[in-house]
Design a protein around this motif. Structure first.
Motif, PDB file in Angstrom:
ATOM      1  N   ALA A   1       0.859  -1.181   0.000  1.00 48.94           N
ATOM      2  CA  ALA A   1       0.000   0.000   0.000  1.00 48.94           C
ATOM      3  C   ALA A   1       0.896   1.232   0.000  1.00 48.94           C
ATOM      4  O   ALA A   1       1.993   1.211   0.559  1.00 48.94           O
ATOM      5  CB  ALA A   1      -0.917   0.002   1.216  1.00 48.94           C
TER       6      ALA A   1
ATOM      7  N   SER B   1      -0.340   4.236   1.079  1.00 49.58           N
ATOM      8  CA  SER B   1      -0.781   5.065   2.200  1.00 49.58           C
ATOM      9  C   SER B   1      -1.689   4.237   3.098  1.00 49.58           C
ATOM     10  O   SER B   1      -2.163   3.170   2.713  1.00 49.58           O
ATOM     11  CB  SER B   1      -1.545   6.300   1.698  1.00 49.58           C
ATOM     12  N   THR B   2      -1.952   4.759   4.287  1.00 50.49           N
ATOM     13  CA  THR B   2      -2.822   4.030   5.209  1.00 50.49           C
ATOM     14  C   THR B   2      -4.258   3.973   4.695  1.00 50.49           C
ATOM     15  O   THR B   2      -5.011   3.084   5.071  1.00 50.49           O
ATOM     16  CB  THR B   2      -2.806   4.664   6.606  1.00 50.49           C
ATOM     17  N   SER B   3      -4.637   4.896   3.812  1.00 46.86           N
ATOM     18  CA  SER B   3      -6.000   4.866   3.270  1.00 46.86           C
ATOM     19  C   SER B   3      -6.200   3.695   2.308  1.00 46.86           C
ATOM     20  O   SER B   3      -7.326   3.274   2.071  1.00 46.86           O
ATOM     21  CB  SER B   3      -6.342   6.175   2.561  1.00 46.86           C
ATOM     22  N   GLU B   4      -5.100   3.138   1.764  1.00 49.79           N
ATOM     23  CA  GLU B   4      -5.199   1.984   0.878  1.00 49.79           C
ATOM     24  C   GLU B   4      -5.212   0.677   1.653  1.00 49.79           C
ATOM     25  O   GLU B   4      -5.479  -0.373   1.088  1.00 49.79           O
ATOM     26  CB  GLU B   4      -4.006   1.957  -0.089  1.00 49.79           C
ATOM     27  N   ARG B   5      -4.889   0.746   2.919  1.00 48.77           N
ATOM     28  CA  ARG B   5      -4.803  -0.455   3.749  1.00 48.77           C
ATOM     29  C   ARG B   5      -6.195  -1.001   4.026  1.00 48.77           C
ATOM     30  O   ARG B   5      -7.115  -0.242   4.346  1.00 48.77           O
ATOM     31  CB  ARG B   5      -4.126  -0.086   5.065  1.00 48.77           C
TER      32      ARG B   5
ATOM     33  N   ALA C   1      -9.335  -2.600   5.961  1.00 49.87           N
ATOM     34  CA  ALA C   1      -9.800  -2.445   7.343  1.00 49.87           C
ATOM     35  C   ALA C   1      -9.472  -3.685   8.158  1.00 49.87           C
ATOM     36  O   ALA C   1      -9.518  -4.812   7.660  1.00 49.87           O
ATOM     37  CB  ALA C   1     -11.294  -2.185   7.358  1.00 49.87           C
TER      38      ALA C   1
END
Length: 82
Positions: free
Chosen positions: A66, A68-72, A74
């Motif tokens: 990923a 960024s963390t937004s692509e990680r 949930a």
């Protein structure tokens, strides 16, 4: 049929840590052997054994790059202790 060496749980966990840099304990392998989602197991008599191919495939199935963390993805919801 696998042609890579077979490892018992302590050695399998060590292999995952050393080869892939992924935290892994023998107790984790034991738990996911019961609950599912772990690497393929080969039984030799009563002993669960893991091939390096199965361990490599399992780690690959659990990792995802990923930027960024937004692509990680949930995290699964936490379960209450019993």
């Amino acid at each position: 049929m696998s042609h890579s060496p077979l490892h018992r749980r302590p050695a399998a966990a060590c292999y995952v840590r050393e080869r892939h840099g992924v935290p892994c304990a023998p107790s984790t392998l034991a738990k996911i052997a019961v609950t599912g989602g772990g690497p393929e197991i080969t039984y030799v008599g009563r002993w669960p054994m893991y091939s390096e191919e199965a361990l490599d495939a399992w780690v690959a199935s659990k990792t995802r790059a990923a930027r960024s963390t937004s692509e990680r993805p949930a995290a699964p919801p936490l379960q209450a202790a019993e």
